[in-house]
Design a protein around this motif. Sequence first.
Motif, short mmCIF file in Angstrom:
data_model
loop_
_atom_site.label_atom_id
_atom_site.label_comp_id
_atom_site.label_asym_id
_atom_site.label_seq_id
_atom_site.Cartn_x
_atom_site.Cartn_y
_atom_site.Cartn_z
N ALA A 271 0.83 -1.27 -0.15
CA ALA A 271 0.27 0.21 0.02
C ALA A 271 1.13 1.22 -0.08
N ILE A 272 1.74 1.29 0.93
CA ILE A 272 2.71 2.47 1.12
C ILE A 272 3.58 2.70 -0.51
N PHE A 273 4.18 1.79 -0.94
CA PHE A 273 5.09 1.75 -2.09
C PHE A 273 4.25 1.87 -3.24
N ALA A 274 2.76 1.70 -3.37
CA ALA A 274 1.82 1.97 -4.31
C ALA A 274 1.73 3.44 -4.30
N ALA A 275 1.46 4.03 -3.41
CA ALA A 275 1.14 5.56 -3.05
C ALA A 275 2.48 6.20 -3.56
N ILE A 276 3.58 5.68 -3.08
CA ILE A 276 4.93 6.38 -3.58
C ILE A 276 5.04 6.31 -4.96
N GLY A 277 4.69 5.09 -5.61
CA GLY A 277 4.70 5.21 -7.13
C GLY A 277 3.90 6.01 -7.86
N VAL A 278 2.71 6.28 -7.36
CA VAL A 278 1.86 7.44 -7.80
C VAL A 278 2.30 8.70 -7.57
N VAL A 279 2.73 8.96 -6.62
CA VAL A 279 3.54 10.33 -6.28
C VAL A 279 4.79 10.52 -7.41
N LEU A 280 5.56 9.65 -7.24
CA LEU A 280 6.73 9.41 -8.21
C LEU A 280 6.42 9.64 -9.78
N ASP A 281 5.49 9.21 -10.14
CA ASP A 281 4.66 9.30 -11.55
C ASP A 281 4.26 10.75 -11.78
N LYS A 282 3.84 11.41 -10.69
CA LYS A 282 3.40 12.80 -10.86
C LYS A 282 4.66 13.84 -10.93
N VAL B 109 8.37 5.87 -11.26
CA VAL B 109 7.07 5.11 -11.17
C VAL B 109 7.36 3.63 -10.97
N MET B 110 8.60 3.15 -11.79
CA MET B 110 8.82 1.72 -11.71
C MET B 110 9.74 1.55 -10.32
N LEU B 111 10.24 2.28 -9.65
CA LEU B 111 11.03 1.98 -8.44
C LEU B 111 10.38 1.37 -7.52
N PRO B 112 9.35 1.72 -7.11
CA PRO B 112 8.58 1.32 -5.80
C PRO B 112 8.01 -0.23 -6.31
N ILE B 113 7.85 -0.33 -7.59
CA ILE B 113 7.33 -1.59 -7.97
C ILE B 113 8.83 -2.74 -7.77
N LEU B 114 9.82 -2.21 -8.56
CA LEU B 114 10.86 -3.05 -8.44
C LEU B 114 11.29 -3.40 -7.04
N LEU B 115 11.25 -2.26 -5.98
CA LEU B 115 11.53 -2.53 -4.72
C LEU B 115 10.70 -3.70 -4.22
N MET B 116 9.59 -3.55 -4.37
CA MET B 116 8.57 -4.68 -3.55
C MET B 116 8.87 -5.78 -4.31
N ALA B 117 9.07 -5.92 -5.56
CA ALA B 117 9.37 -7.15 -6.38
C ALA B 117 10.66 -7.93 -5.75
N ILE B 118 11.67 -7.09 -5.33
CA ILE B 118 12.69 -7.75 -5.06
C ILE B 118 12.80 -8.25 -3.55
N GLY C 195 2.31 -2.92 -8.65
CA GLY C 195 2.10 -2.23 -10.10
C GLY C 195 0.66 -2.21 -10.35
N LEU C 196 -0.12 -3.24 -9.99
CA LEU C 196 -1.75 -3.25 -10.30
C LEU C 196 -2.41 -2.03 -9.41
N LEU C 197 -2.02 -2.07 -8.20
CA LEU C 197 -2.37 -0.87 -7.63
C LEU C 197 -2.03 0.83 -8.16
N ILE C 198 -0.97 0.72 -8.49
CA ILE C 198 -0.72 2.09 -9.16
C ILE C 198 -1.47 2.15 -10.36
N GLY C 199 -1.63 1.34 -11.19
CA GLY C 199 -2.40 1.48 -12.27
C GLY C 199 -3.82 1.76 -12.32
N ILE C 200 -4.51 1.18 -10.80
CA ILE C 200 -6.02 1.56 -10.64
C ILE C 200 -5.83 2.75 -10.22
#
Length: 185
Positions: free
Chosen positions: A13-24, A39-48, A59-64
């Motif tokens: 949840a936190i990293f999805a929110a960060i991803g949206v902010v980073l995309d802005k 925007v891909m950085l928080p997704i990468l961090l969570m995947a790793i 990534g799904l949450l960021i897209g939604i």
Amino acid sequence: MNKSRLLMLVEIAIFAAIGVVLDKISFSIWAQGGSISFVMLPILLMAIRWGLSAGVITGLLIGIIQIALGGYVLHWVQGFLDYIVAFSVVGFAGIFRTQILEAAKNLDKKKISLYIVLGTTVGGLLRYAAHSIAGAVFFKEYAGDQNVWLYTIIYNGSYMIPAIILTSIVGSLIFTSAPKLLRTN
């Protein structure tokens, strides 16, 4: 629910929110869309940190969230490709998680970086493919007399390739300078 799973869900949840902010906070290079962002950085961090499924869900949450905040959707299939699919597939960077954890155990920073770059490249190229398919099908009028596939590959590549490179660099720097971030328990 155990503590580890709860921690993972909170981080998603936190990293999805960060991803949206980073995309802005991005560098737009085209009036029609497409920008260089982290925007891909928080997704990468969570995947790793947590693996493929956590990266895909982030990534799904960021897209939604991007759609909910006014994403540009011409048709539901285009919205699905440009937001839901494009950001979810970045989570496939997690396919190299085992190799990254093994390299971290051996304190091999070169291998950590190598597998982070490979993971980011895989996830980034899958995102690039989703945007390119959506572009060729739904934004072909911008190609004019040019080949629509060549146009969309060049157009999307103009911001996706730099974004992949920058995300790879920052992701590598984060995990090689703070390998304890790899521990999830």
